[in-house]
Design an enzyme around this catalytic site. Structure first.
Site, PDB file in Angstrom:
ATOM      1  CE  LYS A 246      -1.648  -5.455   8.912  1.00 17.80           C
ATOM      2  NZ  LYS A 246      -1.850  -5.423   7.466  1.00 17.80           N
TER       3      LYS A 246
ATOM      4  CB  THR B  47       1.393  -3.659   6.566  1.00 16.94           C
ATOM      5  OG1 THR B  47       0.069  -3.833   6.049  1.00 16.94           O
ATOM      6  CG2 THR B  47       1.835  -2.234   6.396  1.00 16.94           C
ATOM      7  CG  ASP B  48      -1.414  -8.148   4.341  1.00 21.44           C
ATOM      8  OD1 ASP B  48      -1.684  -7.052   4.855  1.00 21.44           O
ATOM      9  OD2 ASP B  48      -2.198  -8.767   3.592  1.00 21.44           O
TER      10      ASP B  48
ATOM     11  CB  THR C 191      -0.920   0.001   1.242  1.00 15.25           C
ATOM     12  OG1 THR C 191      -1.776  -1.121   1.144  1.00 15.25           O
ATOM     13  CG2 THR C 191      -1.757   1.254   1.330  1.00 15.25           C
TER      14      THR C 191
HETATM   15  N1  DGL Z   1      -1.980  -6.892   1.148  1.00 20.62           N
HETATM   16  C1  DGL Z   1      -1.136  -5.866   1.510  1.00 20.62           C
HETATM   17  C2  DGL Z   1       0.337  -6.179   1.497  1.00 20.62           C
HETATM   18  O1  DGL Z   1       1.018  -6.000   0.528  1.00 20.62           O
HETATM   19  C3  DGL Z   1      -1.391  -4.542   0.911  1.00 20.62           C
HETATM   20  C4  DGL Z   1      -1.764  -3.698   2.013  1.00 20.62           C
HETATM   21  C5  DGL Z   1      -0.582  -3.203   2.826  1.00 20.62           C
HETATM   22  O2  DGL Z   1       0.469  -2.836   2.344  1.00 20.62           O
HETATM   23  O3  DGL Z   1      -0.798  -3.137   4.016  1.00 20.62           O
HETATM   24  O4  DGL Z   1       0.852  -6.587   2.500  1.00 20.62           O
END
Ligand code: DGL
Length: 430
Positions: free
Chosen positions: A247, A168-169, A92
């Site tokens: 997370k 972030t995932d 993101t």
């Molecule tokens: N699914 C997510 C990822 O790439 C996109 C959202 C994010 O960056 O938090 O981990």
């Protein structure tokens, strides 16, 4: 039929405005990126998905426009500032919402970050590189290996440190992987993401990047960390230890927390406040151990388990398994059909697979000495990992097996190599 196939067949593209008749009702909306179901965004902002088989008719009312790319930043670098490398991997932080479709796509290139965060140029000279543009749930061991090789070049350059922009995932898995891969790190590597994309007013992309650059420009921390938003306001970030962060929220901006550890530092407009001891460079050449054993898994323990779930790992010839146990590190082995679990674990260990135990409690640690279950598992050869996070344990086991083989992995799993076990929590392990 899959919606994507249906769209190709009908000549429908993402962004087209369509009228759909389904089960006697009519809907008008903009076509969203669709996989299994055809999804459209209605005027009221809600999304609706249709099974292709239920679509009686579909008519394109207007063709969608391809969104224009944002203007590139004019880079005016101040030669007196330290150099910070930004290596973009995806997520993101470098995505934006296409408001014609409502979809979030990882479409920025690295320099585009500077267009949205020009403040960076008053903190450091910035060098941007595009490594990949993936969603982090698609990361695999190969990604870690190749990323480490790309980062090596930057680690040996005159850069003061590296920001890795990342989804972030699975950021905490990558942070663990990089923590183990590099030995004698001479400078900081900070993983930075954002929970909200940079074109939203509530985005945390800018504050996370700015604080990461601020930290790198001034610090003598030489390790892998995660730098993310740390409060519900836009006021500060934490730099978290790479092997002890997770997370913990799916959408809040302060989603990442240090677990069984303190943050390394708080970073804000006011500067850097160190909150715990941290690794510094003490000399020696940079070493890279970048291999991973593919056949490693995690199994979450729960009530009503079947031994066949454990036998699966033996049948498929896994070399390592993390059991994410209940409480102090347990799996039912004493009553009724659970006795089969005991046999299955024994058989798995006898087949040569390394079986380790973490706790699904997240906070706290395993202890095999309190209950009969723990004592029996320990006697079988299950390796208890104290307060090591399951995600870190998974990456570490794959990394040890990949680089050093089984015997070394058995010896090193319960020992802390990169701060993954708290010094005060290792007492029950060896
Ligand atoms: N699914 C997510 C990822 O790439 C996109 C959202 C994010 O960056 O938090 O981990």
């Amino acid at each position: 039929m899959l919606a994507s196939k249906f769209m190709t067949k009908k000549g429908i593209n993402v962004g087209d405005k369509v009228r759909i008749k389904s089960k006697g009702n009519e809907f008008v909306g903009i076509v969203l990126p669709s996989a299994e179901f055809l999804e459209i965004k209605l005027d009221n902002g809600y999304n609706v998905g249709f099974k292709v088989e239920n679509i009686e008719s579909i008519k394109v009312l207007a063709k969608g426009k391809t969104p224009a790319k944002p203007a590139r930043a004019k880079l005016k670098q101040d030669p007196s500032l330290p150099l910070v490398s930004i290596v973009h991997t995806g997520g993101t932080i470098a995505s934006r919402v296409d408001y014609s479709t409502g979809g979030v796509s990882p479409s920025f290139e690295a320099e585009d970050l500077l267009a949205s965060v020009p403040e960076l140029l008053s903190i450091a000279r910035v060098k941007c590189m595009l490594f990949s543009n993936i969603l982090s749930e698609d990361a695999d061991f190969r990604f870690y290996t190749e990323l480490a090789r790309a980062l090596r070049k930057e680690l040996l350059s005159d850069s003061k440190g590296i920001v890795v922009t990342h989804g972030t995932d699975t950021m905490h898995y990558t942070a663990s992987a990089l923590s183990f891969i590099f030995e004698n790190l001479p400078k900081p590597i900070l993983l930075v993401g954002s929970q909200r994309s940079s074109d939203r007013p509530s985005s945390d992309a800018a504050i996370n990047l700015i604080n990461a650059a601020r930290f790198i420009a001034k610090t003598d921390f030489a390790g892998v960390g995660i730098c993310m938003h740390a409060s519900t306001n836009d006021d500060f970030c934490y730099v978290l230890p790479g092997t002890k962060a997770r997370k913990l929220h799916s959408s809040r901006r302060d989603a990442f927390k240090a677990v069984n550890a303190k943050p390394i530092a708080k970073v804000s407009d006011a500067g850097i406040e160190y909150l715990s001891d941290y690794p510094k460079y003490t000399g020696g050449g940079l070493k890279i151990y970048d291999k991973f054993e593919e056949k490693v898994g995690i199994l979450k323990v729960r009530p009503n388990m079947f031994a066949e779930e454990i036998y699966f790992f033996e049948e498929k010839k896994y070399k390592g398994l993390i059991l994410e146990g209940t409480g102090l590190g347990h799996i039912g082995i004493t009553r009724g059909k659970n006795k089969e679990n005991y046999k299955a674990i024994k058989s798995l260990i006898d087949s040569g697979c390394i079986v380790c135990m973490t706790t699904q409690c997240i906070f706290g640690e395993t202890n095999p000495n309190v209950y009969v279950t723990g004592r029996k598992l320990k006697a079988l050869g299950v390796i208890f990992l104290g307060d090591m996070l399951s995600e870190t344990a998974f990456v570490k086991l794959a990394w040890l097996l990949g680089n050093f083989g089984r015997e070394k992995a058995i010896e090193l799993m319960p020992r802390s190599l990169r701060g993954e076990i708290s010094p005060t929590r290792g007492i029950n392990l060896l």
